[in-house]
Design a protein around this motif. Sequence first.
Motif, PDB file in Angstrom:
ATOM      1  N   ARG A 125     113.573  39.485  -8.109  1.00 26.64           N
ATOM      2  CA  ARG A 125     112.734  40.433  -8.852  1.00 26.64           C
ATOM      3  C   ARG A 125     113.032  41.875  -8.439  1.00 26.64           C
ATOM      4  O   ARG A 125     113.115  42.781  -9.276  1.00 26.64           O
ATOM      5  N   TYR A 126     113.204  42.119  -7.118  1.00 27.51           N
ATOM      6  CA  TYR A 126     113.504  43.487  -6.646  1.00 27.51           C
ATOM      7  C   TYR A 126     114.868  43.959  -7.143  1.00 27.51           C
ATOM      8  O   TYR A 126     115.046  45.136  -7.459  1.00 27.51           O
ATOM      9  N   GLU A 127     115.820  43.060  -7.229  1.00 30.75           N
ATOM     10  CA  GLU A 127     117.121  43.455  -7.759  1.00 30.75           C
ATOM     11  C   GLU A 127     116.993  43.865  -9.233  1.00 30.75           C
ATOM     12  O   GLU A 127     117.626  44.831  -9.672  1.00 30.75           O
ATOM     13  N   HIS A 128     116.182  43.122  -9.972  1.00 30.26           N
ATOM     14  CA  HIS A 128     115.995  43.448 -11.386  1.00 30.26           C
ATOM     15  C   HIS A 128     115.297  44.813 -11.553  1.00 30.26           C
ATOM     16  O   HIS A 128     115.690  45.617 -12.411  1.00 30.26           O
ATOM     17  N   LEU A 129     114.287  45.054 -10.677  1.00 27.31           N
ATOM     18  CA  LEU A 129     113.572  46.341 -10.749  1.00 27.31           C
ATOM     19  C   LEU A 129     114.465  47.505 -10.303  1.00 27.31           C
ATOM     20  O   LEU A 129     114.347  48.633 -10.822  1.00 27.31           O
ATOM     21  N   TYR A 130     115.367  47.218  -9.313  1.00 28.04           N
ATOM     22  CA  TYR A 130     116.244  48.265  -8.824  1.00 28.04           C
ATOM     23  C   TYR A 130     117.213  48.715  -9.911  1.00 28.04           C
ATOM     24  O   TYR A 130     117.554  49.900 -10.016  1.00 28.04           O
ATOM     25  N   GLN A 131     117.660  47.736 -10.770  1.00 31.77           N
ATOM     26  CA  GLN A 131     118.566  48.099 -11.850  1.00 31.77           C
ATOM     27  C   GLN A 131     117.888  49.030 -12.872  1.00 31.77           C
ATOM     28  O   GLN A 131     118.567  49.776 -13.570  1.00 31.77           O
ATOM     29  N   LYS A 132     116.547  48.982 -12.923  1.00 33.37           N
ATOM     30  CA  LYS A 132     115.800  49.857 -13.839  1.00 33.37           C
ATOM     31  C   LYS A 132     115.231  51.076 -13.123  1.00 33.37           C
ATOM     32  O   LYS A 132     114.401  51.796 -13.691  1.00 33.37           O
ATOM     33  N   ASN A 133     115.663  51.251 -11.851  1.00 31.66           N
ATOM     34  CA  ASN A 133     115.236  52.399 -11.041  1.00 31.66           C
ATOM     35  C   ASN A 133     113.733  52.439 -10.789  1.00 31.66           C
ATOM     36  O   ASN A 133     113.132  53.505 -10.612  1.00 31.66           O
ATOM     37  N   TYR A 134     113.101  51.238 -10.701  1.00 30.31           N
ATOM     38  CA  TYR A 134     111.678  51.206 -10.399  1.00 30.31           C
ATOM     39  C   TYR A 134     111.428  51.090  -8.895  1.00 30.31           C
ATOM     40  O   TYR A 134     110.331  51.383  -8.424  1.00 30.31           O
ATOM     41  N   VAL A 135     112.394  50.573  -8.132  1.00 27.70           N
ATOM     42  CA  VAL A 135     112.264  50.462  -6.674  1.00 27.70           C
ATOM     43  C   VAL A 135     113.502  51.052  -6.028  1.00 27.70           C
ATOM     44  O   VAL A 135     114.551  51.233  -6.670  1.00 27.70           O
ATOM     45  N   SER A 136     113.360  51.344  -4.739  1.00 27.51           N
ATOM     46  CA  SER A 136     114.473  51.954  -4.013  1.00 27.51           C
ATOM     47  C   SER A 136     115.452  50.883  -3.496  1.00 27.51           C
ATOM     48  O   SER A 136     115.160  49.693  -3.487  1.00 27.51           O
ATOM     49  N   LYS A 137     116.572  51.401  -3.042  1.00 26.09           N
ATOM     50  CA  LYS A 137     117.577  50.510  -2.463  1.00 26.09           C
ATOM     51  C   LYS A 137     117.048  49.840  -1.192  1.00 26.09           C
ATOM     52  O   LYS A 137     117.340  48.659  -0.929  1.00 26.09           O
ATOM     53  N   ASP A 138     116.261  50.551  -0.386  1.00 26.99           N
ATOM     54  CA  ASP A 138     115.695  49.978   0.835  1.00 26.99           C
ATOM     55  C   ASP A 138     114.784  48.789   0.525  1.00 26.99           C
ATOM     56  O   ASP A 138     114.753  47.796   1.272  1.00 26.99           O
ATOM     57  N   ASP A 139     114.021  48.910  -0.585  1.00 25.36           N
ATOM     58  CA  ASP A 139     113.145  47.788  -0.944  1.00 25.36           C
ATOM     59  C   ASP A 139     113.964  46.532  -1.280  1.00 25.36           C
ATOM     60  O   ASP A 139     113.586  45.400  -0.922  1.00 25.36           O
ATOM     61  N   VAL A 140     115.096  46.720  -1.936  1.00 24.17           N
ATOM     62  CA  VAL A 140     115.958  45.590  -2.287  1.00 24.17           C
ATOM     63  C   VAL A 140     116.560  44.951  -1.012  1.00 24.17           C
ATOM     64  O   VAL A 140     116.598  43.723  -0.865  1.00 24.17           O
ATOM     65  N   GLU A 141     116.997  45.834  -0.101  1.00 24.06           N
ATOM     66  CA  GLU A 141     117.593  45.306   1.141  1.00 24.06           C
ATOM     67  C   GLU A 141     116.556  44.538   1.971  1.00 24.06           C
ATOM     68  O   GLU A 141     116.875  43.517   2.599  1.00 24.06           O
ATOM     69  N   LEU A 142     115.334  45.027   1.990  1.00 25.70           N
ATOM     70  CA  LEU A 142     114.286  44.334   2.736  1.00 25.70           C
ATOM     71  C   LEU A 142     113.996  42.960   2.121  1.00 25.70           C
ATOM     72  O   LEU A 142     113.827  41.957   2.837  1.00 25.70           O
ATOM     73  N   ALA A 143     113.940  42.911   0.778  1.00 23.69           N
ATOM     74  CA  ALA A 143     113.702  41.629   0.102  1.00 23.69           C
ATOM     75  C   ALA A 143     114.853  40.651   0.369  1.00 23.69           C
ATOM     76  O   ALA A 143     114.638  39.440   0.567  1.00 23.69           O
ATOM     77  N   ARG A 144     116.070  41.196   0.405  1.00 21.77           N
ATOM     78  CA  ARG A 144     117.241  40.330   0.679  1.00 21.77           C
ATOM     79  C   ARG A 144     117.190  39.797   2.112  1.00 21.77           C
ATOM     80  O   ARG A 144     117.488  38.613   2.374  1.00 21.77           O
ATOM     81  N   SER A 145     116.788  40.657   3.051  1.00 22.39           N
ATOM     82  CA  SER A 145     116.684  40.242   4.453  1.00 22.39           C
ATOM     83  C   SER A 145     115.633  39.143   4.614  1.00 22.39           C
ATOM     84  O   SER A 145     115.845  38.162   5.341  1.00 22.39           O
ATOM     85  N   ASN A 146     114.508  39.318   3.928  1.00 18.38           N
ATOM     86  CA  ASN A 146     113.468  38.285   3.995  1.00 18.38           C
ATOM     87  C   ASN A 146     113.946  36.960   3.404  1.00 18.38           C
ATOM     88  O   ASN A 146     113.604  35.868   3.902  1.00 18.38           O
ATOM     89  N   TYR A 147     114.778  37.046   2.366  1.00 19.89           N
ATOM     90  CA  TYR A 147     115.325  35.835   1.744  1.00 19.89           C
ATOM     91  C   TYR A 147     116.275  35.109   2.697  1.00 19.89           C
ATOM     92  O   TYR A 147     116.207  33.869   2.865  1.00 19.89           O
ATOM     93  N   LEU A 148     117.146  35.827   3.354  1.00 18.62           N
ATOM     94  CA  LEU A 148     118.079  35.221   4.302  1.00 18.62           C
ATOM     95  C   LEU A 148     117.335  34.626   5.497  1.00 18.62           C
ATOM     96  O   LEU A 148     117.714  33.576   6.014  1.00 18.62           O
ATOM     97  N   THR A 149     116.285  35.323   5.951  1.00 13.63           N
ATOM     98  CA  THR A 149     115.489  34.779   7.063  1.00 13.63           C
ATOM     99  C   THR A 149     114.819  33.470   6.667  1.00 13.63           C
ATOM    100  O   THR A 149     114.748  32.524   7.468  1.00 13.63           O
TER     101      THR A 149
END
Length: 382
Positions: A125-149
């Motif tokens: 979801r964060y990746e989709h929002l990032y493509q529309k410039n609704y969230v920052s790159k840091d928010d996407v990286e944090l969501a990805r880190s939580n997914y890997l954890t």
Amino acid sequence: MNKKNLIIGIIALIAIITAVFVFKNGSVKYITKEVTRGTITQYVEASGTIKPINTIAVGTQVSGTVARIYVDYNSQVKKGQLLAELDPSLFQANVDQSTAKLNNAQAAYAKAQANLAYKKNNYQRYEHLYQKNYVSKDDVELARSNYLTAQADVAAARAEMSASQASLNNNLTNLGYSKITSPVDGTVISRAVDVGQTVAASFNTPTLFEVAQDLTKMQIETSVSEADIGRIKVGQNAEYTLDGYQDKKFEGTVTQVRLASTTTNNVVTYTVIVSVDNSDGFAIPGMSANVSIITGEAKDVLCVDNKALKFSPADNTQKYEKQGVWVMTKSGPKRYDVELGLSDDNKTQIISKEIKEKDKVIVSSITKAKKKQSAGMRRPPM
């Protein structure tokens, strides 16, 4: 005077020759024995112990207290039959504990999988929002880190679940080991435990029972000296007696000549295995057996007494290259060369074209000294 002395000398010589002739022919008595036909069998004598061909030592791989014993000496058992049982309470408690840990691990694994699914959806979801410039790159990286954890948590939960399953399997195996069963069909010949006895399997497996697989087929472990071992071959027939049945003779077959030697008091011996049929049940494990292994046999052959091979007339000084025997003929003792075959304690096989059955061979002689008194000689007065 010279003529008179010559006549006296001739008369003396004739008297001496006559005396020698009388001594040889009249004063020597020859002892003879007939040449016979028969069978000569050579043996190697040995002693040994009756043992079952296959004896299984039944033990336990776990420690515990013997709770029940279901068999005794001489019990007939089948493969898989329960022989004894250790107190299962401790093993059952370990199984219950491992089962609880496995349940917890399975629950943790399910929770980790649910969290992984949530983290994955959140990251997407964060990746989709990032493509529309609704969230920052840091928010996407944090969501990805939580997914890997969350993925790592699932892997850890899976490993914990596998460890809990292995622990449960181990405890279930130990619980199974608390039941002692027979690995083969056979007869219990030894029991080393009683109810209430504690057995420890910390360093080695203690033997609780010995089960002989088939007592109708037994073997004798004999010790043969190094002087005789060269004559022993696999397949040779053997005869043996048992101390408990001294009036009976049994038969067996050599099935193994073991190469490992044993030295006792500077005497080297080898183990020879003689297999025997025990269908009648005479042989009992542990019995002492006196074994005669047949190493050679000659049937329907000419035989002479062993003493005949050593006899030679007292006045004979000639040496011979071949073995011979002296035969009593009409003209007196006569020597014949012979070839020797098998021999036993009493007689020896001979091979000869000149000697026949019932010929009389000389085995010994007796010399009789004769004393003669003059007819006119009287006993002197007292």
